[in-house]
Motif scaffolding. Structure first.
Motif, PDB file in Angstrom:
ATOM      1  N   HIS A   1       0.834  -1.199   0.000  1.00 25.35           N
ATOM      2  CA  HIS A   1       0.000   0.000   0.000  1.00 25.35           C
ATOM      3  C   HIS A   1       0.870   1.251   0.000  1.00 25.35           C
ATOM      4  O   HIS A   1       1.958   1.249   0.583  1.00 25.35           O
ATOM      5  N   VAL A   2       0.375   2.303  -0.651  1.00 25.17           N
ATOM      6  CA  VAL A   2       1.018   3.607  -0.584  1.00 25.17           C
ATOM      7  C   VAL A   2      -0.006   4.630  -0.124  1.00 25.17           C
ATOM      8  O   VAL A   2      -1.203   4.494  -0.384  1.00 25.17           O
ATOM      9  N   ALA A   3       0.466   5.628   0.590  1.00 23.76           N
ATOM     10  CA  ALA A   3      -0.346   6.799   0.934  1.00 23.76           C
ATOM     11  C   ALA A   3       0.121   7.919   0.013  1.00 23.76           C
ATOM     12  O   ALA A   3       1.328   8.170  -0.101  1.00 23.76           O
ATOM     13  N   LEU A   4      -0.829   8.569  -0.643  1.00 21.88           N
ATOM     14  CA  LEU A   4      -0.507   9.598  -1.623  1.00 21.88           C
ATOM     15  C   LEU A   4      -1.010  10.963  -1.172  1.00 21.88           C
ATOM     16  O   LEU A   4      -2.059  11.060  -0.534  1.00 21.88           O
ATOM     17  N   ASP A   5      -0.278  11.997  -1.566  1.00 24.26           N
ATOM     18  CA  ASP A   5      -0.771  13.356  -1.337  1.00 24.26           C
ATOM     19  C   ASP A   5      -1.699  13.731  -2.494  1.00 24.26           C
ATOM     20  O   ASP A   5      -1.930  12.926  -3.406  1.00 24.26           O
ATOM     21  N   ASN A   6      -2.240  14.920  -2.472  1.00 27.55           N
ATOM     22  CA  ASN A   6      -3.204  15.347  -3.488  1.00 27.55           C
ATOM     23  C   ASN A   6      -2.624  15.392  -4.896  1.00 27.55           C
ATOM     24  O   ASN A   6      -3.364  15.315  -5.874  1.00 27.55           O
ATOM     25  N   ALA A   7      -1.316  15.520  -5.008  1.00 28.14           N
ATOM     26  CA  ALA A   7      -0.669  15.569  -6.315  1.00 28.14           C
ATOM     27  C   ALA A   7      -0.188  14.193  -6.783  1.00 28.14           C
ATOM     28  O   ALA A   7       0.433  14.070  -7.831  1.00 28.14           O
ATOM     29  N   GLY A   8      -0.473  13.156  -5.985  1.00 30.31           N
ATOM     30  CA  GLY A   8      -0.051  11.807  -6.344  1.00 30.31           C
ATOM     31  C   GLY A   8       1.322  11.422  -5.848  1.00 30.31           C
ATOM     32  O   GLY A   8       1.835  10.356  -6.190  1.00 30.31           O
ATOM     33  N   GLY A   9       1.933  12.273  -5.030  1.00 32.53           N
ATOM     34  CA  GLY A   9       3.235  11.946  -4.458  1.00 32.53           C
ATOM     35  C   GLY A   9       3.097  10.955  -3.311  1.00 32.53           C
ATOM     36  O   GLY A   9       2.118  10.981  -2.567  1.00 32.53           O
ATOM     37  N   VAL A  10       4.060  10.079  -3.174  1.00 31.70           N
ATOM     38  CA  VAL A  10       4.031   9.052  -2.132  1.00 31.70           C
ATOM     39  C   VAL A  10       4.477   9.658  -0.801  1.00 31.70           C
ATOM     40  O   VAL A  10       5.571  10.209  -0.701  1.00 31.70           O
ATOM     41  N   LEU A  11       3.619   9.533   0.201  1.00 31.99           N
ATOM     42  CA  LEU A  11       3.922   9.992   1.558  1.00 31.99           C
ATOM     43  C   LEU A  11       4.507   8.872   2.408  1.00 31.99           C
ATOM     44  O   LEU A  11       5.237   9.120   3.366  1.00 31.99           O
ATOM     45  N   GLY A  12       4.163   7.650   2.067  1.00 32.27           N
ATOM     46  CA  GLY A  12       4.640   6.499   2.815  1.00 32.27           C
ATOM     47  C   GLY A  12       4.143   5.215   2.178  1.00 32.27           C
ATOM     48  O   GLY A  12       3.324   5.238   1.250  1.00 32.27           O
ATOM     49  N   TRP A  13       4.630   4.102   2.700  1.00 32.41           N
ATOM     50  CA  TRP A  13       4.232   2.807   2.160  1.00 32.41           C
ATOM     51  C   TRP A  13       4.246   1.736   3.252  1.00 32.41           C
ATOM     52  O   TRP A  13       4.905   1.885   4.279  1.00 32.41           O
ATOM     53  N   ALA A  14       3.505   0.677   2.989  1.00 29.76           N
ATOM     54  CA  ALA A  14       3.497  -0.506   3.850  1.00 29.76           C
ATOM     55  C   ALA A  14       3.492  -1.728   2.947  1.00 29.76           C
ATOM     56  O   ALA A  14       2.872  -1.708   1.868  1.00 29.76           O
ATOM     57  N   ALA A  15       4.166  -2.774   3.361  1.00 29.44           N
ATOM     58  CA  ALA A  15       4.216  -3.999   2.567  1.00 29.44           C
ATOM     59  C   ALA A  15       4.482  -5.179   3.486  1.00 29.44           C
ATOM     60  O   ALA A  15       5.015  -5.015   4.589  1.00 29.44           O
ATOM     61  N   ALA A  16       4.125  -6.357   3.014  1.00 31.14           N
ATOM     62  CA  ALA A  16       4.303  -7.575   3.806  1.00 31.14           C
ATOM     63  C   ALA A  16       4.999  -8.644   2.980  1.00 31.14           C
ATOM     64  O   ALA A  16       4.905  -8.667   1.747  1.00 31.14           O
ATOM     65  N   VAL A  17       5.689  -9.522   3.708  1.00 34.62           N
ATOM     66  CA  VAL A  17       6.345 -10.688   3.119  1.00 34.62           C
ATOM     67  C   VAL A  17       5.957 -11.908   3.950  1.00 34.62           C
ATOM     68  O   VAL A  17       5.682 -11.791   5.146  1.00 34.62           O
TER      69      VAL A  17
END
Length: 157
Positions: free
Chosen positions: A44-60
């Motif tokens: 998952h990514v969290a995006l700002d209003n312009a589509g920029g990535v604010l953060g991410w989460a991932a699993a293995v």
């Protein structure tokens, strides 16, 4: 999270690595390695209003043994400029929703004790502290402890 987010995701990962209390890794991997190692339905990514990535989460997966099919280890990284705005909470909620929908019963992570923001985030999200893995690995020429946290799904169990 997809290839269009690759550069920003890896940049945020490297920024976290450079801070020194996020991971034993010292360099972010290539996108190909990152992409193939993470579970596709739990990125998952969290995006700002312009589509920029604010953060991410991932699993293995923690293991390829069938007994551990419902156990994953995860990471959450938030750009330093976006911290304190609920980004980590939103990412963790999205990850937990996707893992529960997939029948995953345990989500776990290892956190350096010095990373108090991550520990607080996880405890507020319903994770529990399992214990301390003392001197589990060397990082920048010193032994580091890791706190093991986990969240068991009440929906799956």
């Amino acid at each position: 999270m997809g290839p269009d987010h690759a550069d920003q995701v890896l940049r945020i990962y490297q920024l976290g690595i450079d801070e020194g209390n996020a991971t034993f890794e010292t360099v972010a991997p290539t996108w190909e390695h990152f992409d193939t190692s993470k579970l596709p339905d739990h990125r998952h990514v969290a995006l700002d209003n312009a589509g920029g990535v604010l953060g991410w989460a991932a699993a293995v997966p923690v293991s390829d043994r069938c007994a551990y099919a419902g156990v994953v280890e995860h990471s959450v990284y938030v750009h330093s400029d976006a911290r304190g705005q609920g980004v980590g909470t939103a990412l963790l909620r999205a990850l937990l929703a996707s893992t529960e929908a997939a029948g995953i019963w345990t989500v776990q992570s290892g956190i350096f004790p010095e990373n108090t923001a991550s520990l607080t985030l996880h405890l507020r999200a319903g994770f529990r502290l399992i214990g301390t893995r003392e001197r589990i690995g060397r990082h920048h020429d010193r032994w580091r402890d890791v706190l093991l946290v986990e969240r068991r799904s009440s929906a799956v169990l």
